[in-house]
Design a protein around this motif. Sequence first.
Motif, PDB file in Angstrom:
ATOM      1  N   TRP A 194      -4.370   2.470  -4.650  1.00  0.00           N
ATOM      2  CA  TRP A 194      -3.536   3.676  -4.466  1.00  0.00           C
ATOM      3  C   TRP A 194      -2.574   3.828  -5.638  1.00  0.00           C
ATOM      4  O   TRP A 194      -2.292   2.849  -6.342  1.00  0.00           O
ATOM      5  CB  TRP A 194      -2.758   3.650  -3.138  1.00  0.00           C
ATOM      6  CG  TRP A 194      -1.816   2.479  -2.948  1.00  0.00           C
ATOM      7  CD1 TRP A 194      -2.057   1.349  -2.205  1.00  0.00           C
ATOM      8  CD2 TRP A 194      -0.493   2.313  -3.501  1.00  0.00           C
ATOM      9  NE1 TRP A 194      -0.982   0.493  -2.272  1.00  0.00           N
ATOM     10  CE2 TRP A 194      -0.008   1.057  -3.052  1.00  0.00           C
ATOM     11  CE3 TRP A 194       0.331   3.093  -4.323  1.00  0.00           C
ATOM     12  CZ2 TRP A 194       1.258   0.560  -3.405  1.00  0.00           C
ATOM     13  CZ3 TRP A 194       1.598   2.595  -4.682  1.00  0.00           C
ATOM     14  CH2 TRP A 194       2.039   1.344  -4.206  1.00  0.00           C
ATOM     15  N   VAL A 195      -2.104   5.059  -5.828  1.00  0.00           N
ATOM     16  CA  VAL A 195      -1.093   5.341  -6.852  1.00  0.00           C
ATOM     17  C   VAL A 195      -0.078   6.340  -6.292  1.00  0.00           C
ATOM     18  O   VAL A 195      -0.411   7.156  -5.428  1.00  0.00           O
ATOM     19  CB  VAL A 195      -1.694   5.942  -8.144  1.00  0.00           C
ATOM     20  CG1 VAL A 195      -2.549   4.921  -8.881  1.00  0.00           C
ATOM     21  CG2 VAL A 195      -2.507   7.206  -7.865  1.00  0.00           C
ATOM     22  N   THR A 196       1.149   6.236  -6.787  1.00  0.00           N
ATOM     23  CA  THR A 196       2.160   7.266  -6.507  1.00  0.00           C
ATOM     24  C   THR A 196       2.360   8.046  -7.804  1.00  0.00           C
ATOM     25  O   THR A 196       2.545   7.446  -8.870  1.00  0.00           O
ATOM     26  CB  THR A 196       3.479   6.637  -6.034  1.00  0.00           C
ATOM     27  OG1 THR A 196       3.257   6.012  -4.763  1.00  0.00           O
ATOM     28  CG2 THR A 196       4.580   7.685  -5.884  1.00  0.00           C
ATOM     29  N   VAL A 197       2.275   9.375  -7.701  1.00  0.00           N
ATOM     30  CA  VAL A 197       2.347  10.211  -8.900  1.00  0.00           C
ATOM     31  C   VAL A 197       3.455  11.257  -8.751  1.00  0.00           C
ATOM     32  O   VAL A 197       3.627  11.833  -7.679  1.00  0.00           O
ATOM     33  CB  VAL A 197       0.969  10.869  -9.189  1.00  0.00           C
ATOM     34  CG1 VAL A 197       0.534  11.791  -8.076  1.00  0.00           C
ATOM     35  CG2 VAL A 197       0.963  11.621 -10.503  1.00  0.00           C
ATOM     36  N   GLU A 198       4.209  11.456  -9.825  1.00  0.00           N
ATOM     37  CA  GLU A 198       5.222  12.518  -9.869  1.00  0.00           C
ATOM     38  C   GLU A 198       4.721  13.598 -10.816  1.00  0.00           C
ATOM     39  O   GLU A 198       4.156  13.298 -11.864  1.00  0.00           O
ATOM     40  CB  GLU A 198       6.566  11.965 -10.355  1.00  0.00           C
ATOM     41  CG  GLU A 198       7.214  11.062  -9.319  1.00  0.00           C
ATOM     42  CD  GLU A 198       8.558  10.500  -9.787  1.00  0.00           C
ATOM     43  OE1 GLU A 198       9.201   9.848  -8.959  1.00  0.00           O
ATOM     44  OE2 GLU A 198       8.944  10.709 -10.963  1.00  0.00           O
ATOM     45  N   TYR A 199       4.941  14.841 -10.453  1.00  0.00           N
ATOM     46  CA  TYR A 199       4.443  15.957 -11.258  1.00  0.00           C
ATOM     47  C   TYR A 199       5.190  17.222 -10.898  1.00  0.00           C
ATOM     48  O   TYR A 199       5.984  17.249  -9.951  1.00  0.00           O
ATOM     49  CB  TYR A 199       2.936  16.136 -11.021  1.00  0.00           C
ATOM     50  CG  TYR A 199       2.565  16.493  -9.594  1.00  0.00           C
ATOM     51  CD1 TYR A 199       2.508  15.515  -8.598  1.00  0.00           C
ATOM     52  CD2 TYR A 199       2.283  17.805  -9.225  1.00  0.00           C
ATOM     53  CE1 TYR A 199       2.186  15.839  -7.294  1.00  0.00           C
ATOM     54  CE2 TYR A 199       1.953  18.140  -7.918  1.00  0.00           C
ATOM     55  CZ  TYR A 199       1.904  17.151  -6.959  1.00  0.00           C
ATOM     56  OH  TYR A 199       1.589  17.470  -5.665  1.00  0.00           O
ATOM     57  N   THR A 200       4.920  18.282 -11.652  1.00  0.00           N
ATOM     58  CA  THR A 200       5.434  19.614 -11.337  1.00  0.00           C
ATOM     59  C   THR A 200       4.257  20.427 -10.831  1.00  0.00           C
ATOM     60  O   THR A 200       3.136  20.272 -11.336  1.00  0.00           O
ATOM     61  CB  THR A 200       6.022  20.257 -12.616  1.00  0.00           C
ATOM     62  OG1 THR A 200       6.988  19.365 -13.164  1.00  0.00           O
ATOM     63  CG2 THR A 200       6.700  21.573 -12.310  1.00  0.00           C
ATOM     64  N   LYS A 212       7.891  23.484  -9.208  1.00  0.00           N
ATOM     65  CA  LYS A 212       8.593  22.612  -8.277  1.00  0.00           C
ATOM     66  C   LYS A 212       8.231  21.147  -8.529  1.00  0.00           C
ATOM     67  O   LYS A 212       7.053  20.811  -8.660  1.00  0.00           O
ATOM     68  CB  LYS A 212       8.212  23.005  -6.849  1.00  0.00           C
ATOM     69  CG  LYS A 212       9.063  22.370  -5.793  1.00  0.00           C
ATOM     70  CD  LYS A 212       8.719  22.922  -4.417  1.00  0.00           C
ATOM     71  CE  LYS A 212       9.472  22.138  -3.359  1.00  0.00           C
ATOM     72  NZ  LYS A 212       9.000  22.364  -2.018  1.00  0.00           N
ATOM     73  N   GLN A 213       9.234  20.296  -8.586  1.00  0.00           N
ATOM     74  CA  GLN A 213       9.011  18.857  -8.759  1.00  0.00           C
ATOM     75  C   GLN A 213       8.420  18.273  -7.487  1.00  0.00           C
ATOM     76  O   GLN A 213       8.900  18.566  -6.388  1.00  0.00           O
ATOM     77  CB  GLN A 213      10.345  18.149  -9.037  1.00  0.00           C
ATOM     78  CG  GLN A 213      10.769  18.165 -10.478  1.00  0.00           C
ATOM     79  CD  GLN A 213       9.827  17.336 -11.338  1.00  0.00           C
ATOM     80  OE1 GLN A 213       9.230  17.866 -12.269  1.00  0.00           O
ATOM     81  NE2 GLN A 213       9.674  16.060 -11.047  1.00  0.00           N
ATOM     82  N   ARG A 214       7.389  17.439  -7.630  1.00  0.00           N
ATOM     83  CA  ARG A 214       6.744  16.869  -6.444  1.00  0.00           C
ATOM     84  C   ARG A 214       6.395  15.406  -6.653  1.00  0.00           C
ATOM     85  O   ARG A 214       6.265  14.937  -7.780  1.00  0.00           O
ATOM     86  CB  ARG A 214       5.462  17.636  -6.104  1.00  0.00           C
ATOM     87  CG  ARG A 214       5.699  19.026  -5.595  1.00  0.00           C
ATOM     88  CD  ARG A 214       4.386  19.666  -5.172  1.00  0.00           C
ATOM     89  NE  ARG A 214       4.589  20.971  -4.603  1.00  0.00           N
ATOM     90  CZ  ARG A 214       4.833  21.189  -3.312  1.00  0.00           C
ATOM     91  NH1 ARG A 214       4.872  20.198  -2.457  1.00  0.00           N
ATOM     92  NH2 ARG A 214       5.007  22.421  -2.869  1.00  0.00           N
ATOM     93  N   ARG A 215       6.230  14.719  -5.540  1.00  0.00           N
ATOM     94  CA  ARG A 215       5.768  13.333  -5.586  1.00  0.00           C
ATOM     95  C   ARG A 215       4.701  13.144  -4.510  1.00  0.00           C
ATOM     96  O   ARG A 215       4.889  13.522  -3.351  1.00  0.00           O
ATOM     97  CB  ARG A 215       6.927  12.367  -5.328  1.00  0.00           C
ATOM     98  CG  ARG A 215       6.455  10.909  -5.266  1.00  0.00           C
ATOM     99  CD  ARG A 215       7.574   9.937  -4.929  1.00  0.00           C
ATOM    100  NE  ARG A 215       8.554   9.906  -5.998  1.00  0.00           N
ATOM    101  CZ  ARG A 215       9.864  10.083  -5.818  1.00  0.00           C
ATOM    102  NH1 ARG A 215      10.343  10.308  -4.620  1.00  0.00           N
ATOM    103  NH2 ARG A 215      10.691  10.028  -6.840  1.00  0.00           N
TER     104      ARG A 215
END
Length: 188
Positions: free
Chosen positions: A124-130, A135-138
């Motif tokens: 699994w991975v946790t990813v942050e992006y727009t 809108k900023q998301r995780r």
Amino acid sequence: MSTLRVLKIDNPEDKKILKTKCRPVTMAGRELRRLIADMFETMNKAEGVGLAAPQIGLPIALTVIEIPPPTEKQDDGTEIEVGPSTRYVLVNPKIVQASNDEVMRQEGCLSLPGWYGEVPRRSWVTVEYTDENGKQRRLRKADGLLGWAIQHEVDHLNGVLFTERMRDPSTLKKIDDEQAAEELAKKA
Ligand code: CO
């Protein structure tokens, strides 16, 4: 909307772009939305689950992913779709956390049609992006097909192809039968 040409690894000019580390996305608004729509159309036509901007010749940190609908087996053995597909637009994605353990998966890539191989990925991975609206998301602990697709696409944005992640190059094989390929692995 329009379908775009997907760049191929075996074309030297294409490969230069596919091997480029992408710059951050600065495009926004209607221009960005149009590009995203074209990327989904191109990806769907090629029957992929993901597509990164460098694969259509743009070295910017943008990728789209579409996870197919969940299915259930019916009493007669046939599969039925039991929900919608899920679309993700990741602008400037960054993997901020990953599991320690790995899973081996058969992978394919729209930039290397017909070829499939075993690639180790984090489970699994946790990813942050727009997202496409700025809108900023995780996405926390994305696993399964989504977790895999995120890793494959973020690699594209860093100029890394799945063949470079393979530990055992002898598992790379060409499968011309599309039905057999579909049963073996997803491509992105
Ligand atoms: Co790919």
